[in-house]
Design an enzyme around this catalytic site. Structure first.
Site, PDB file in Angstrom:
ATOM      1  CG  ASP B 343      -0.086  -0.083   2.530  1.00 15.08           C
ATOM      2  OD1 ASP B 343       0.895  -0.869   2.549  1.00 15.08           O
ATOM      3  OD2 ASP B 343      -0.410   0.617   3.502  1.00 15.08           O
ATOM      4  CD  GLU B 344      -0.879   4.658   3.121  1.00 18.33           C
ATOM      5  OE1 GLU B 344      -1.864   5.369   3.418  1.00 18.33           O
ATOM      6  OE2 GLU B 344       0.003   4.330   3.933  1.00 18.33           O
ATOM      7  CB  VAL B 345       4.314   2.508  -3.439  1.00 18.60           C
ATOM      8  CG1 VAL B 345       5.779   2.624  -3.842  1.00 18.60           C
ATOM      9  CG2 VAL B 345       3.990   1.100  -2.970  1.00 18.60           C
TER      10      VAL B 345
END
Lengths: 542, 542
Positions: B343-345
């Site tokens: 997630d959330e790279v």
């Protein structure tokens, strides 16, 4: 990681600012200070170098007047120094031990703190107690010095002294920066309200709260002891009030419990002001004394609807009962001030009741229930004045035009805080502020900043008006808190209010406060107060 | 007050509804049920009368297959029965003792609960474990009966059995309504995520959480063990990860700690799924392995800006490192599923880095950082598949078009939940839901209702699509919680999710749930879980 560098109190941490919310630095969001007190003292002069306190030899010595309060305090704070030392050791586990005296900024050992109380102890804390002190720790001598005119100042100074301690990197030895602190509070009434009616709180949780208050230099425990939901106070004169009105027969406060709480608070320079809120918020009284409450009527049927409203000011038994109850309260609580409540009176039940309407008609009150409330409060104030107590009332009492004697204190809790403060002080009354410090108003996570933003003296006012501000209180209403969650909900959020009430800086740095609060929350954790994380990711060593 | 009437389980409480917010009834806001289980069973048939369990003679007897898990469970639940009996005694203090067998609805004594496990125990809990059971307590015999094919069903049934107990008014003797319960979960993956990176949680808090999960029939502990802020997992292959990446050398999880947690969970039928989130959320890895992370560049100067971003997929050391680390993880955690994060790279750092831009150019990725992420995840999935594990990924991995093998599970945590669930299942993937169960999203007080309103199967779908919903997880992210406040923040709020994941009723009564949750929160309190008040004013006896 480098979050536990040796002698970090002497280092300045630098960090790269990252703007993308998904890119963060490792480690705590806010780096804790090392050895900075909370709340901020009035004046701090930092000198060169740091001292080392070796816990095995360090002593707190009484060199002036003394009394039971001081002797108990020396024991407590000696234990805290020992605790800090053992945590310092633990914190260094697996790191190489430094030798503090080899550092260039090493300025000497601190073998003792000499505590000099100038005047004999007062027995009980009071509104005008003197809490000022001077604390001096420096390299000219092996003895630090704490001096105050009053025992209450000594208590506050001992608290500050323990805040200056931090690990030195040298085993259990503690470092403290050389400094002179001249301190006194901005405002004299710095309180915390606990509500023990919506949920009962065990005695141990109240004592723990008093501990935490002392760690934040708060000096008034406002005990909202009864309300609609339950009546946990065991009255000696009217034991049926709690026998029937408590949630459960085991969930009460006996006379001994109350005395223990008052004594525990006294040792910490904390006043215990009870609130017995009337004429609203009294539904639990009706479990034993239904005749004191107003039967509410159904407007369409004209018959009682089975519910009970506020106290019934037309009931002949009411005032004799109130007089006896408050006489007992006046004896049980040595504090001169008593909180009479007076908030949120539901007029609809009074308005539905034929006997009350008849009474108002006869007394030419013209459907003004404020007038009826005013009459009740007036009678109550006369009763409590006869008992030689001074009254605090919630703001509605002032708003509704009750004639108040000049020493009455008005407690502002809702509405436009600035205009309320201005109005009350313009009328010449003393005022307490709570509107900006409602701890039950939650936001995600560490929301102490909104409490910290509140300046109790920021309202349109003259110097004379500002002098009428006695202080304020953080309020922990009990609807959704009990023993399971009350402590982390109060702390360190109430610490924000505590600092604004103690510290003189009117525009304090929030960034710096965040760093100091990070330290202070861990300090409270070490001492057994489960203060929640104030800011974000981080850690405490215990 | 009448809140502790004798044998109240057989009474119906009536209350007058009050509309004025300042007029309230005395006593708890919501009256707790007596002897109602949480979560609601699949089917309950109530029979006439109630039984009395006398704790001094009552026994849980094993009459079928057995194993260490069952023997441990019998001990645990016997202790809980004893605890309930002692609280029942305490609750009656100062009230006259009733004699339950004189009540007309008294149907007999319950001398034992006979536990009949049909199949031999499985060793480890798993996704498709059978948790169904039949529990029968009635007046035809002195023995109650609990029967299940699988040990996991027995565990759930024992839990339910203890929920049926309540005080009888007859000293320590407990009452339970005669009933037959046929139970099975709606969904097989009912999880709780704990984040031990933003704040470290001591082992004791994790074990306590596992206890609480078992009281709510939750069966997956999703351990978000590392993140940007700290790396507390002590790797045997790469010990430097926690030596440098933990908040402090003492704030780590050793191999023994991890094994203890897995074993404790196994005894409670709870799977332990670790998450090692990559390629973002890895900043703490960089304290020991900075070369694995992407150096971010300043756009204007064209030089490194001193910060580190996500893992660097162009770094030759990366995949050998990942392979070794995940090989260790695969051995340490017996669970077949592993959570890979994803997630959330943050793409901005990749975009700033000349080597990464060069690599993308050479591989014709046309500035599509999703493609770069997809390549990384693809390689990671190949590695973990070789290790014979099955992967769970956060929804971004699916959204970004990574080619996923059919058994991969997609975890929905943000955005429009219904359309996300529809899209993932339409593509044929198994799905987990968390978007509606973020426990860090706070509202004032008892805000379990919003969690309870979430039906994991309510999205535009075919029967086949709904069959791909494995379940969901309540998420307790760690930014603002630690040991001081994590338990009351989770419980009983996560209980709302637990019921929606277990119970088959798609439109459950919120009013009834509130009453049952009031009972359940006190039940957890008695067992040492500081669950906060769910609804409002009230009390628990402990």
């Amino acid at each position: 990681m480098m979050f536990w560098t040796l002698l970090g109190i002497l280092c300045v941490s630098t960090s790269v600012v990252i703007s993308n919310p998904y890119r963060v630095n490792p480690g705590p969001l806010v780096t804790a200070t090392r050895g900075e007190p909370w709340p901020q003292p009035y004046q701090t002069i930092k000198h060169d170098g740091f001292l080392i306190l070796r816990p095995s030899v360090f002593q707190i010595l009484i060199t002036g007047e003394t009394c039971d309060i001081l002797e108990d305090a020396v024991q407590r704070y000696t234990a805290i120094v020992t605790l800090e030392a053992s945590v310092a050791s633990r914190e260094l586990r697996s790191a190489p031990r430094a030798h503090a005296r080899q550092y260039s900024s090493f300025a000497g050992n601190l073998a003792s703190l000499n505590v000099r109380l100038i005047n004999p102890c007062e027995d009980m804390p009071h509104l005008n107690m003197n809490e000022s002190y001077v604390l001096d720790v420096r390299n000219t001598t092996e003895a630090g010095s704490l001096m105050a005119k009053s025992i209450w100042g000594i208590l506050r100074g001992l608290e500050t002294f323990t805040h200056l301690l931090s690990r030195s990197g040298d085993g259990p030895n503690l470092a403290l920066k050389c400094q002179t602190i001249i301190d006194k509070p901005l405002l004299q009434h710095r309180g915390l309200l606990l509500d023990t009616s919506r949920h009962y709180l065990p005695i141990s949780d109240i004592l723990r709260t008093l501990d935490a208050m002392s760690y934040n230099k708060m000096n008034v425990f406002h005990w909202h002891i009864t309300d609609d939901q339950s009546f946990p106070y065991q009255s000696t004169r009217f034991p049926e009030l709690s026998a029937k009105g408590a949630f459960h027969p085991t969930l009460t406060y006996t006379r001994e419990n109350v005395q223990k709480i008052i004594e525990y608070a006294r040792y910490r320079g904390i006043r215990v002001i009870p609130e017995f809120d009337t004429p609203g918020h009294t539904r639990s009284w009706g479990e034993s004394h239904p005749d004191l409450l107003t039967p509410c009527y159904n407007d369409s049927t004209g018959a009682p609807d089975g519910t009970l409203g506020p106290l019934d000011p037309t009931e002949s038994k009411l005032y004799p009962f109130i007089r006896e109850l408050f006489a007992e309260i006046g004896v049980t609580f040595p504090e001169r001030y008593i909180h009479l409540g007076g908030d949120e009176v539901p007029f609809d039940c009074w308005a539905s009741n034929p006997r009350i309407r008849q009474y108002m008609h006869e007394h030419h009150m013209n459907d003004s229930y404020e007038q009826l409330e005013a009459e009740y409060i007036q009678n109550l104030l006369n009763i409590t004045r006869d008992l030689n107590t001074t009254s605090i009332v919630w703001q509605e009492v002032f708003d509704n035009g009750v004639h108040l004697s000049p020493e009455t204190v008005v407690h502002v809790w809702t509405g436009n805080q600035k205009s309320k403060l201005a109005a009350v002080t313009k009328a010449g009354f003393h005022v307490l502020l709570s509107a900006c410090w409602y701890l039950d108003h939650l936001q995600n996570g560490g929301d102490w900043r909104k409490f910290y933003a509140c300046d109790p003296l920021a309202f349109p006012s003259t110097v004379q008006q500002r002098e009428l501000v006695l202080g304020g209180e953080a309020c922990m209403w009990g609807e959704v808190v009990d023993s399971t969650n009350v402590h982390p909900r109060i702390w360190p959020r109430a610490s924000a209010a505590a600092e604004r009430l103690w510290s003189h800086e009117r525009n304090p740095s929030v960034t710096y406060a965040a760093q100091r609060l990070e330290e202070h929350a861990c300090r409270m954790n070490r001492r057994g107060i489960p203060a929640q994380p104030p800011n974000g990711p981080g850690f405490c060593i215990q």
